[in-house]
Design an enzyme around this catalytic site. Structure first.
Site, mmCIF file in Angstrom:
data_model
loop_
_atom_site.group_PDB
_atom_site.id
_atom_site.type_symbol
_atom_site.label_atom_id
_atom_site.label_comp_id
_atom_site.label_asym_id
_atom_site.label_seq_id
_atom_site.Cartn_x
_atom_site.Cartn_y
_atom_site.Cartn_z
ATOM 1 N N ASP A 123 0.855 -1.178 0.000
ATOM 2 C CA ASP A 123 0.000 0.000 0.000
ATOM 3 C C ASP A 123 0.899 1.238 0.000
ATOM 4 O O ASP A 123 2.099 1.150 0.311
ATOM 5 C CB ASP A 123 -0.872 -0.050 1.265
ATOM 6 N N ASP B 67 -0.463 5.009 0.969
ATOM 7 C CA ASP B 67 -0.812 6.006 1.981
ATOM 8 C C ASP B 67 -0.688 5.444 3.394
ATOM 9 O O ASP B 67 -1.205 4.361 3.692
ATOM 10 C CB ASP B 67 -2.238 6.501 1.750
#
Length: 294
Positions: A85, A87
């Protein structure tokens, strides 16, 4: 066999380990052995004959905290694929929240983001709702946001580049946007990027997405597709922090939650909460002398 590797505070470690050993015996999951790794002297490796992973993890979490942890059901190997991922994992921010600051809507959008990451809201719907609020924002705000607000978390470059030096393919897959993810990937060193695209017209955001939504299913599908290219037996590492990362974390051999929301942490094989991302390299048994510092 079950393996637990952890990085714990050295002060009082022996006492905490004794308490954990007693608690593990009480639940019928005694330690077979416990020793510091030769390659990484601050990593404690514990072997178990049984496979009561949920109960064992709970005991270690209680008695060895604060610690960073990775558990596996077989010998831990250097992965050949790393899917992460973006963020609040590879960067320290949520891009849409920071971008919303330029529209005067940060607190409003950040509240929706938090609920989505906690798993309280349907991610695709929450994403579309947040993007809609940005309608009319100048596209130039994205460049400003990248320059002024967005930065990699500590250890991100070293983690990615060291894994690559070991023959690991690296993929950044995000529920965020290519406007941010592409330059972030270039900065950190990822080889492929999967994400959402913000629709732009006449230099302004339209309040819509261009193309399909990149969500939890996209992340898991990307991981599976990339793993299939490597063939059977290739170990896969995944990392994330929110509820939309759970399918990806569960599909990986080593799913690590980075300073994650409770649901993501519970679904992962381990977590990094105390040190920076180079602790992942330690948990994988890669000595500091082999790190590609960046």
């Amino acid at each position: 066999m079950l393996i637990a590797r952890l990085i714990a505070e050295p002060e009082g470690l022996e006492k905490r380990l004794d308490a954990a050993a007693k608690a593990l015996e009480d639940i019928g999951a005694p330690m077979a052995s416990a020793a510091m790794l030769d390659a990484c002297s601050d990593v404690l490796q514990i072997l178990f004959a049984g496979e009561q992973d949920v109960q064992i993890r709970a005991v270690l979490d209680k008695h060895m905290a604060p610690c960073d942890l990775l558990m596996a059901s077989s010998e831990i190997e250097i992965p050949r694929l790393f899917v992460s991922d973006m963020d609040s994992t590879m960067i320290g921010q949520e891009c849409i929240d920071e971008l919303a600051d330029y529209a005067g809507l940060k607190s409003r959008i950040a509240e929706i983001t938090e609920r989505a990451m906690q798993g309280e809201l349907d991610f695709p719907s929450a994403l579309k709702d947040r993007v809609a609020l940005l309608e009319g924002l100048e596209e130039t705000a994205i460049e400003l946001c990248l320059k002024e607000q967005i930065s990699p978390v500590a250890g991100a470059r070293t983690l990615v580049r060291t894994l690559q030096s070991k023959g690991c393919r690296t993929v950044l897959v995000t529920g965020g946007f290519h406007h941010f993810a592409d330059p972030v990937a270039e900065t950190i060193g990822f080889e492929r990027v999967v994400g959402n695209r913000l629709a732009v017209a006449d230099g302004k955001l339209t309040g819509a997405l261009a193309g399909p939504v990149s969500d939890a299913s996209t992340k898991a599908r990307t991981l599976r597709e990339e793993a299939e290219k490597l063939g059977e037996g290739a170990r896969v590492l995944a990392m994330g922090d929110g509820a939309n990362d759970i399918p990806m974390l569960e599909a990986a051999d080593y799913g690590i939650a980075y300073r994650a929301k409770p649901k993501a942490r519970a679904a992962a094989d381990g977590w990094v909460e105390n040190g920076d991302l180079t602790n992942v390299l330690k948990l994988l048994g890669i000595p500091r002398s082999e790190w590609v510092l960046a």
